[in-house]
Design a protein around this motif. Sequence first.
Motif, short mmCIF file in Angstrom:
data_model
loop_
_atom_site.label_atom_id
_atom_site.label_comp_id
_atom_site.label_asym_id
_atom_site.label_seq_id
_atom_site.Cartn_x
_atom_site.Cartn_y
_atom_site.Cartn_z
N TRP A 152 0.82 -1.21 0.00
CA TRP A 152 0.00 0.00 0.00
C TRP A 152 0.85 1.25 0.00
O TRP A 152 0.37 2.31 -0.35
N PHE A 153 2.15 1.17 0.37
CA PHE A 153 2.97 2.38 0.21
C PHE A 153 3.89 2.31 -0.99
O PHE A 153 4.68 3.21 -1.21
N ALA A 154 3.77 1.25 -1.77
CA ALA A 154 4.30 1.23 -3.14
C ALA A 154 5.69 1.83 -3.28
O ALA A 154 5.91 2.73 -4.08
N TYR A 155 6.64 1.31 -2.50
CA TYR A 155 7.98 1.87 -2.54
C TYR A 155 8.60 1.78 -3.94
O TYR A 155 8.54 0.76 -4.60
N ALA A 156 9.22 2.90 -4.33
CA ALA A 156 10.05 2.89 -5.52
C ALA A 156 11.30 2.08 -5.17
O ALA A 156 11.69 2.05 -4.01
N PRO A 157 11.94 1.47 -6.14
CA PRO A 157 11.60 1.40 -7.56
C PRO A 157 10.76 0.17 -7.93
O PRO A 157 10.71 -0.15 -9.11
N LEU A 158 10.11 -0.43 -6.97
CA LEU A 158 9.31 -1.60 -7.30
C LEU A 158 8.17 -1.21 -8.25
O LEU A 158 7.62 -2.05 -8.95
N TRP A 257 10.68 8.99 -2.86
CA TRP A 257 9.29 8.49 -2.79
C TRP A 257 8.88 8.26 -1.34
O TRP A 257 7.77 8.61 -0.93
N MET A 258 9.79 7.69 -0.55
CA MET A 258 9.44 7.42 0.85
C MET A 258 9.05 8.71 1.55
O MET A 258 8.07 8.75 2.28
#
Lengths: 558, 347
Positions: A152-158, A257-258
């Motif tokens: 749900w926090f969709a960390y980059a670079p994933l 992003w974080m």
Amino acid sequence: MNSTGTAVLASAQPPRKLWLDHVQEWLTTVDHKRIGLMYIGYALIFLVVAGVEALLMRIQLSAPDNHFLSPEVFNCMFTMHGTTMVFFVGMPILFGFGNYLVPLMIGARDMAFPRLNAFSFWISAFGGLLLYFSFLGGSGLYGAGSAPDVGWFAYAPLTAKLFSPGHSTDYWTLSILLSGIGSVGTALNLIVTIFTMRCKGMTMTRLPLLCWLYVVTSWLTFLALGPLTAAQIMLCLDRFAGSHFFDVQAGGSAVLWMHFFWIFGHPEVYILVLPAFAFANEIIPVFSRKPIFGYPAMVAASVLIGFISLGVWAHHMFTVGLGPEGNAFFTLATMIVSVPTGIKIFNWLATIWGGKIRFATPMLFSIGFLFQFLIAGLTGIMLSVAPFDWQLGNSYFVVAHFHYVLVGAILYMIFAAFYYWYPKMFGRMLSEKLGKWHFWLFTFGFHLTFDTMHIPGLLGMPRRVFTYPADRGWAMLNQIETVGGFIQAIALLLFVWNMIQSYRTGKEAGPDPWDAWTLEWATSSPPPHYNFAVDPVVHSRRPLWDRKHPESPDTHYE
Amino acid sequence: MSLVSLESASAASAGISSSLTQLRSLAAWASGAPANIFAPQATPAHTIFGLSLLVIAIVTAIFLAVGGLLLYALIRFRSRPGDDAAEPRQIYGSNQVEVLWTVIPVLILVVLFLATIRVISETERARKPANALDVIVLGHQFWWEYRYPKQGFVTANELHIPVSDPKAPRPTYLTMSSVDVDHSFWVPRLAGKMDLIPNKTNVMWLDPQTSGLYLGQCAQYCGMEHAKMLIRVYVDTPEQFAAWVEAQQQPAVNDPRVAAGKEIFLHTACVNCHTVRGTSAHGVFGPDLTHLASRDTIASGVVKNTPANLRQWIEDPDSLKMGSLMPKMNLSPHDLDQITAYMESLR
Ligand code: HEM
Ligand SMILES: [Cu+2]
Ligand SMILES: [Cu+2]
């Protein structure tokens, strides 16, 4: 706003309506009460959907090396569960209650911008549908995973095209972007409504606390959704236009992003919890038969929480390598936020103290809330100690902590709010008997699941794992958690059944079934379109108390 | 190097240090839990353990006090069947008590904060001794690469470090980054976790005081097989460690009995992704296989390194670790047997 007047005339002599007329009425309504109910209904549907996702995960985790779900599906499940619960259950249900209650409690006839209100609801609803459409449309041309699977926090670079081909991540981004637009619209609406549409005599210092908390929550929404939306747009640009904000392969930054996400994400948890506080502020006094203790302190604490919570986001990043100064700063900031939070708990305690407590279902859930929020706050303090968080962070301990807040505190107060205001909304009482079953069963299941869940975290179990080896000593604990999950599901079904059944056969509520004190109880249940036949005038924080106790009205003491 | 002993760590938790041993033995019930954070075996984990006892003591005290008051109030002030209908006395607030329950928490938090910054600085500002061992840790989807720059070799998935005698400490410094997405290195009994982030280097140190095997796993969601990105840290005695380094520095064994397997290996796509030092295989996408047979497990700890498992892995990696980035190569049974035999020879 003035359309309400004509609506009254039209409904004076109701012609027989086709069901299509009803549908049309609901689809085109700008009445704050109907929009509120639609928000709530929509959230309840998603609550059930996300609940099913949770159960699927719990089945998978009930035994080590289990093959019930593939890793692919499991990863979609926790992403969809988290995203749905935060954005399409928590936000809409709280906005729904706000929409329904705020105008009634301040003696207004509708929200400040009824059309914006309808727009906000529909665009948020569209966002939710888009998220779930990804199950069908997410594979894009690549045949990659069919729903978002980035967390749900969709960390980059994933989330970069390289690691997340296909369109599932795009659905995730766009659905959050849209629901964010709706949230900002509703936040704006609530703020303007509360600031400009209070009835005669209702100064800000006589404003019901519920409305104060909605002011703070709305401001936080306003401030926090900006960075989130910006981040989503940057991510879209990365994915569609070849920019490199988060593209580490081209020198972009994963940590950026974080920061963006958690500058939104921490205030977001307060956006969700403040309305729960709001309900507690109304319900606990009525069932203790005393006014809220320390009204000014409660207002001040709420505003302070709002401000401080904007400055603590990096406690979600203690393991990112912030350096000793960064870790120390965010430890301090996070600890400070627990001071006004503590003030609130103490004031609730003092409200109960010396009262005559009636243990009706709304109060039972509020009591559950008090104990569980206390525990959640204390595990929060444990997590705020950066070195302790190096161990606990991203483990099941954190999962237990935030479920204590989201379920043990927020969902409990939502249940309390249902039992308390359902009679106002539908004119009938919910069954107390089913309500008590619901409470005790849910509480049993909740503690079975979430008390237990702290332990595997302490024993080294990270979150977001689709399975785990048998030799870690986590199996038994996970099994217990799963059992508790199913007990909670049964209790939730009882609640749904109660709502359906009581709608037809519940006891008539009358305007004021709880012998309460705020303005929503001064009009009929359910209230007419225009809310109040005569614009109310108030002289204190508890207008109905004044009316019921002319011998010692609040005006003498405030 | 300010290697903090257990004593000074628990000094932070003054007053409860006596119960330390008791709690430790309490934690022993979980001896079936090899990744228990309350069974620390290196200074960073010890220090956190000491601090965590202080924190737990404080929050437990708060819970008992506030929860107890709440429970008392609920029982004492419940409405009773025979009550009269009158409302209780209406009380609107009191500034004195508001000040009281603002100031007391602030004082508690000051204590907690001071204890915290002490541990932060002891861990993050520790001076690095000259004899420290350096290892570079690179996160991959879904395995670990370990480089020993001074010793001049690369290995994967099983980290070997020397035991660090408190009297003559020799800590290991891990310099960490990632080649793809975020990961997090977490071996609970040795230290807290630290993230591996592309384009960023983080450093952490370990000084395990007892030799043995320590388990952990990736603690930052990194994609499909995040759950099977396990960590194994072998803490060796100085002699064992020296012998292990010596062996790892050698090029791959060249055993004539498996020459056929080697041939097939070198002419298959394997070499695009794997390195076997001393051969023409120079791929860097997958783990270094030079001394594969010296490892206890394959695929970052997912299965034991037995001939059967190895064969199954090479035949179809997804059958053991679905979603791993090694493709299935549709090798014939004959080639599989030969390659497996070759892999087995890489001691
Ligand atoms: C006394 C107040 C609180 C404190 C001191 C606190 C502290 C923390 C800390 C330090 C973390 C980071 C743990 C980690 O990820 O390593 C965390 C995580 C979290 N907290 Fe709280 N918290 C508090 C209240 C709340 C509230 C009110 C909510 C929700 C309404 C909440 C929801 C969450 C969530 C969702 C996470 C996990 C985020 C993630 O997925 O990483 N917390 N909390
Ligand atoms: Cu937070
Ligand atoms: Cu990983």
